[in-house]
Every structure is written in structure tokens, then in C-alpha cells.
Write a protein that holds these residues in place. Structure first.
Motif, PDB file in Angstrom:
ATOM      1  N   ASP A   1      41.449 -47.717 -14.699  1.00 45.69           N
ATOM      2  CA  ASP A   1      40.537 -48.785 -15.131  1.00 45.69           C
ATOM      3  C   ASP A   1      40.764 -49.095 -16.611  1.00 45.69           C
ATOM      4  O   ASP A   1      40.836 -50.254 -17.013  1.00 45.69           O
TER       5      ASP A   1
ATOM      6  N   ASP B   1      38.868 -55.532  -8.352  1.00 46.38           N
ATOM      7  CA  ASP B   1      39.732 -54.413  -8.696  1.00 46.38           C
ATOM      8  C   ASP B   1      41.187 -54.864  -8.782  1.00 46.38           C
ATOM      9  O   ASP B   1      41.906 -54.508  -9.714  1.00 46.38           O
TER      10      ASP B   1
ATOM     11  N   GLY C   1      40.677 -54.960 -12.386  1.00 45.69           N
ATOM     12  CA  GLY C   1      40.778 -53.505 -12.449  1.00 45.69           C
ATOM     13  C   GLY C   1      39.515 -52.819 -12.926  1.00 45.69           C
ATOM     14  O   GLY C   1      39.357 -51.630 -12.755  1.00 45.69           O
TER      15      GLY C   1
ATOM     16  N   CYS D   1      43.894 -50.979 -17.120  1.00 45.08           N
ATOM     17  CA  CYS D   1      43.757 -52.376 -16.670  1.00 45.08           C
ATOM     18  C   CYS D   1      43.085 -53.216 -17.751  1.00 45.08           C
ATOM     19  O   CYS D   1      43.478 -54.351 -18.009  1.00 45.08           O
TER      20      CYS D   1
END
Ligand code: ADP
Length: 553
Positions: A404, A95, A99, A407
């Protein structure tokens, strides 16, 4: 166990190993660790892919979160088993770095551990398995780079970025609105990116959630949005050419630091004290006005009297602004954070073309929901995504999904190579690894093949979660990839332009060309998944003794 006698001759028994009996060693330790880690990855397996299920998590104080984001699920679960915690960290490091792909990485690690268990039952030593996995992961990473394709995009051709963002959003709550949301994610990144230098300043993007309205109302604001309002309802709701000061001190007369008692025994004394306080206030406000500020952003509060004085002196103010917001305002407007009013000088003020208080919704039962919008800030690049939704759970999950997607777009701006999703990249790697395994002599060959088997688990899980027959689908993908020599064949579950499940029941299987379907994933994201999963599995396999504090004898 030993029997001893005390000074009065009374016997008592000492159980030496009593506390250490929980200690596990050797193969038992490795197997127990694998079991713990797999139980975690099995929880996430059903959440993988566009047809994955969501999890409902209840925190100890009753807060409810509904999500299918791997990192969020694991971070909110109360996990005590030390090896299981490694998987939580695995997901959070994916993450932090990438991400997205946080579910996939844990499912992959679980599949590798399952294969390791089978190999161990055949008598292969865990260290050899770990070595084989490492070699295979390197083959997979190299193969991914080989099959990756560069996507060219520019300010006039944003389609590749939109498609990749849409792939990420397909498995999230925003799926029905992915067209619009992908547009927001791409625009937000482009606003803060320097495409030539492949640099994205993620700190310039703020996410603000506000319950009310629907997901469709989510928008991108050029500037900052604060979930705040002016401190007094009679203050103007719009300030043009705002010059703002940021104060981290309370706007109130100083309080003596030590305990004291103040005795006021006459009305005159009270009057004098009152006047003194008022004067102090007026001086403070005058100092702020002298600096040229026409808006005060204060980290602390001020009482009603101070508020009234601010209104009287025509100095609009916002109180109780949180630390993170203060920093964002400082970056966006170019203001310096000031801790004492005496230190305020004109060069420490920030500027914004327009500061406006906007009312949202028409909730008459409560106070209306208001937000402050700072537009045309000194730093033009600052943007805010204002997420709207029916309730807090939806807003939070939408924020995570948009994060997300952003990212992924950021990763693509940094490195524009993509591989294809729907399990196609995994199957292609699996085939390449099997080919490589044939060239290896010795026991390592088993471990390398096992890595290839573990890769198959991703399309298997995708098919299983969509209610399809997993073995049929995966074998069909493999045979088509080999026969037709196209590495982009994968499991097509959802067309990016449709919102409905496109399963053609007349067809024997659901293999499709992912390139045509437009299911992209970034190369660095996929490579990172394989590398991190192999690393954590190696770490788990190399543990042969679990010693807890106070248990070692
Ligand atoms: P993660 O948290 O790991 O990103 P997701 O639940 O988002 O997990 O699922 C991602 C997986 O779903 C990827 O393997 C991706 O290739 C696959 N996927 C996404 N969209 C589609 C689609 N339209 N058809 C088939 N597979 C898809």
C-alpha cells in the motif's frame, strides 16, 4: 394456483408462483439491496483510520489472516449476496487502480446508501437520488482538485514522499516501524522510477517474505531474492559473474509418451540401459556448459542422480523455481526462458554480478533457512523487498502494508498533488457541496445535501474508532474550517513522528492542522474513492427487480 386432472381423473395442484416467490421488485428490492451492501460496509467501518481495528479471517482450510486492509478483508470473506459482491469489487478496483484507500471507499459507499435510504423514505425516487449523487460527486472531485497542493520532491528532497508513505503506514501493522518502512517503500519506488517521465515500473519490485527475525530486519535488496537454495549442499554458495540459463524442462532422460513395458533379463542389459541414461544426462549437461552457463535455474526438479552429476560437472543448479519467480529472474537478468536444452545458445543466458546463498537465522532443529540473492543483475532496476517477521501472519500483513505504501508513493511520482487526511478533505468537500446545493432548485437539492452528509461519515468513523465523541469532533472541524477558512483542519489522531496516541485530554476537541501534522493523501486516490463510491451507489439504486436464475415466470 390451479387444479388439474391427470388422464386417470386424479386431481393435482400446480403452484405457479412457488419458485418465483422470492423475487423482489420495486422499492422493496432497492431497500433489500441497500441493506445487504450496508452490512458489508459496516464491517469495514471499524477498521478505518490509524485507530481502526483488525479483522481475523479464517479460511475454509483453517488458514488465519489478520488484517485491516479493506480489499483483503472483503476478498477473503465468503459473500454470496450479489449486491454485496459489488462492494467487494468496488474495493478491489480501488486496490488495482490506486492501491490504498480500500477501506475508505467502502465506508463512503455505505454512508451514501444510508442517506439514500432516508431520502427514499421521504418519497424521493431512487433515480433522482442517483442523479443528485452524481452531480455532487462531480462537485467534490472538482473541489478536491482546487484544494490540492503540489508537493515538490527530488532525489535530494524525499521528505514529501516519506510523509505520504508514513500516513499510509500509520493505520497498519508497521506503524511502530513506519520511519524505516517508509524509507524502504520510497527507495524501492525511486529505484525503479523514471521521475522525469513520471513513470514507475512496478513489475520490477518483488516482495519476498521470510518468517523469522523481526519486522525491524526487513530490508531492500538491490537485485532479486529467491526463497530457494542450491540443489546440492556441496555446491559453492557464491558464484561471481553468474551466467545463468532458465530451463522449463526437467533435467532427466525423456520418458516414452505411451505406456510400455521394458523387460530387462540380464545384468548386461541393465548396465547398458544405465549407461545410456547416464550418457543422455552427460550430453544434456555438456550442452548447457557449452552454451557458457555456470548456473542452471530449473522450473522442474531432478533426481538425486542428476543432482550428483551436476555437482560432479561443477554446474550449480536451483530446482523447483516457480513460474512467477522464473519470469522475474528472466526480466532482471535478461535471460530467455528455454523449454528445451537443445535450444540453449549463449545469447539466451542472463547475467548477475553475484549469486549468493545466504543462511538466515540459526534454527538448528530444522534445516537452516536459506535464500538466494542475485545482485548486480543485467537489469539494474530490479529490486526486492525482503520482509521478515515472527510468523506468517505478520509477514503477510507487513507485505500488504508495504505494498500500500509503495502504491501511494508511486501515485505521487505519477501525479504530485496531495490533499490532507484525517477527514479534512471530506469536510471541506462537504462544505463546498452544501454551498452548491443552495444554488439548486428542486428535489435534486436534497440528494446533493445528502452526499455532503455522507462525506461527514469519514471523520465520524475516524473519531468513533479512536474512542472520541464523533459529533463533537466533526462539528469542531467544520466550525474551525469555516471560521478560520483553513481547509486543512482535520482530526489529528496520531502525530507522524510519534508512535503513541497523542490525545490531549485538556483540550475540548482534537482538531489539528493536518498539513502541520503531516497527514497527506494523494489527490488521485481521494478523487477515485469518491468517484467509485458514487458510481457503485448509483448502480445499486437503479436496480428495481432482483431476478435469480430459474425464478422468472
Ligand atoms: P484505507 O484502507 O482506506 O486507506 P486506513 O485504515 O488506512 O484506510 O485509514 C485511512 C484514513 O485514516 C484516512 O482517511 C486518513 O486520512 C486517516 N489517517 C491516517 N493517518 C492519520 C492521522 N495520523 N491522523 C488522523 N487521521 C489519519
Amino acid at each position: 394456483m390451479s387444479m388439474v386432472y391427470d388422464e386417470y381423473g386424479r386431481p393435482f395442484v400446480i403452484l405457479k408462483e412457488q419458485q418465483a416467490k422470492n423475487r423482489v421488485k420495486g422499492v422493496d428490492a432497492t431497500k433489500a439491496n441497500i441493506l445487504a451492501a450496508r452490512s458489508i460496509s459496516n464491517i469495514l467501518r471499524t477498521s478505518l483510520g490509524p485507530k481502526g481495528m483488525d479483522k481475523l479471517l479464517v479460511s475454509p482450510d483453517g488458514d488465519v489472516t489478520i488484517t485491516n486492509d479493506g480489499a483483503t478483508i472483503l476478498s477473503q470473506m465468503e459473500i454470496h449476496q450479489p449486491v454485496a459482491k459489488l462492494l467487494v469489487e468496488l474495493s478491489s478496483s480501488q486496490d488495482d487502480e490506486i492501491g490504498d484507500g480500500t477501506t475508505g471507499v467502502v465506508v463512503m459507499a455505505g454512508a451514501l446508501l444510508e442517506q439514500a435510504e432516508i431520502l427514499m423514505s421521504k418519497g424521493i425516487h431512487p433515480v433522482r437520488i442517483a442523479r443528485g449523487f452524481e452531480a455532487a460527486s462531480q462537485v467534490a472531485i472538482d473541489h478536491l482538485a482546487k484544494i490540492s497542493e503540489k508537493v515538490e520532491f527530488s532525489k535530494d528532497n524525499l521528505q514529501p514522499l516519506l510523509t505520504t508513505a508514513k500516513t499510509t503506514l500509520s493505520s497498519k501493522i508497521l506503524q511502530p516501524h513506519k520511519e524505516k518502512m517508509a524509507g524502504i517503500a520510497v527507495q524501492a519506488i525511486l529505484d525503479v522510477a523514471d521521475i522525469e517521465r513520471h513513470d514507475v515500473n512496478f513489475d520490477m519490485i518483488r516482495m519476498e517474505g521470510k518468517t523469522g527475525g523481526s519486522l525491524e530486519d526487513t530490508c531492500l535488496v538491490n537485485g532479486l531474492v529467491l526463497d530457494k537454495e542450491f540443489s546440492h549442499p556441496q555446491m559453492p554458495t557464491m558464484i561471481k559473474d553468474a551466467k545463468l540459463c532458465i530451463l522449463t524442462c526437467p533435467l532427466e532422460p525423456p520418458k516414452p509418451k505411451t505406456k510400455h513395458k521394458l523387460q530387462i533379463d540380464s545384468a548386461e542389459a541393465y548396465e547398458e540401459l544405465y549407461n545410456q541414461e547416464q550418457k543422455y544426462f552427460r550430453d544434456m549437461i555438456q550442452k548447457i556448459k557449452d552454451s557458457g552457463a555456470n548456473l542452471v535455474i530449473c522450473q522442474w526438479g531432478f533426481d538425486d542422480e542428476a543432482n550428483h552429476l551436476l555437482l560432479q560437472q561443477e554446474l550449480p543448479a536451483v530446482r523447483w523455481v516457480g513460474g512467477v519467480e522464473i519470469e522475474h529472474i528472466a526480466i532482471a537478468t535478461g535471460a530467455r526462458i528455454v523449454a528445451r536444452v537443445e535450444e540453449l545458445t549463449p545469447d539466451k543466458l542472463g547475467t548477475a554480478g553475484k549469486v549468493e546463498q545466504i543462511s538466515m537465522g540459526t534454527n538448528s532443529s530444522r534445516q537452516q533457512d536459506r535464500i538466494l540473492v542475485l545482485e548486480d543483475c543485467a537489469n539494474k532496476k530490479a529490486v526486492t523487498v525482503l520482509v521478515r517477521g515472527g510468523n506468517k501472519m505478520i509477514v503477510d500483513e507487513a507485505k500488504r502494508s508495504l505494498h500500500d505504501a509503495m502504491c501511494v508513493v508511486r501515485n505521487l511520482v505519477k501525479d504530485n498533488r496531495v490533499v490532507y487526511g484525517g477527514g479534512s478533505a471530506e469536510v471541506s468537500c462537504s462544505l463546498a457541496i452544501r454551498k452548491h446545493a443552495d444554488t439548486i432548485t428542486g428535489v435534486d437539492q436534497y440528494a446533493i445535501r445528502a452526499f455532503a452528509d455522507a462525506l461527514d461519515d469519514i471523520p465520524l468513523a475516524l473519531a468513533e474508532n479512536a474512542g472520541l465523541s464523533p459529533i463533537n469532533e466533526v462539528t469542531a472541524i467544520k466550525s474551525r474550517q469555516v471560521k478560520e477558512g483553513i481547509h486543512t483542519i482535520g482530526l489529528g489522531l496520531l502525530s507522524l513522528n510519534e508512535t503513541e496516541f497523542t490525545i490531549d485530554s485538556t483540550k475540548g476537541d482534537h482538531t489539528m492542522d493536518m498539513k502541520e501534522l503531516g497527514v497527506f493523501e494523494t489527490l488521485i486516490g481521494k478523487q477515485q474513492q469518491m468517484q467509485l463510491a458514487a458510481q457503485v451507489v448509483k448502480m445499486i439504486l437503479k436496480i428495481d427487480d432482483v431476478i435469480s436464475e430459474g425464478q422468472y415466470r
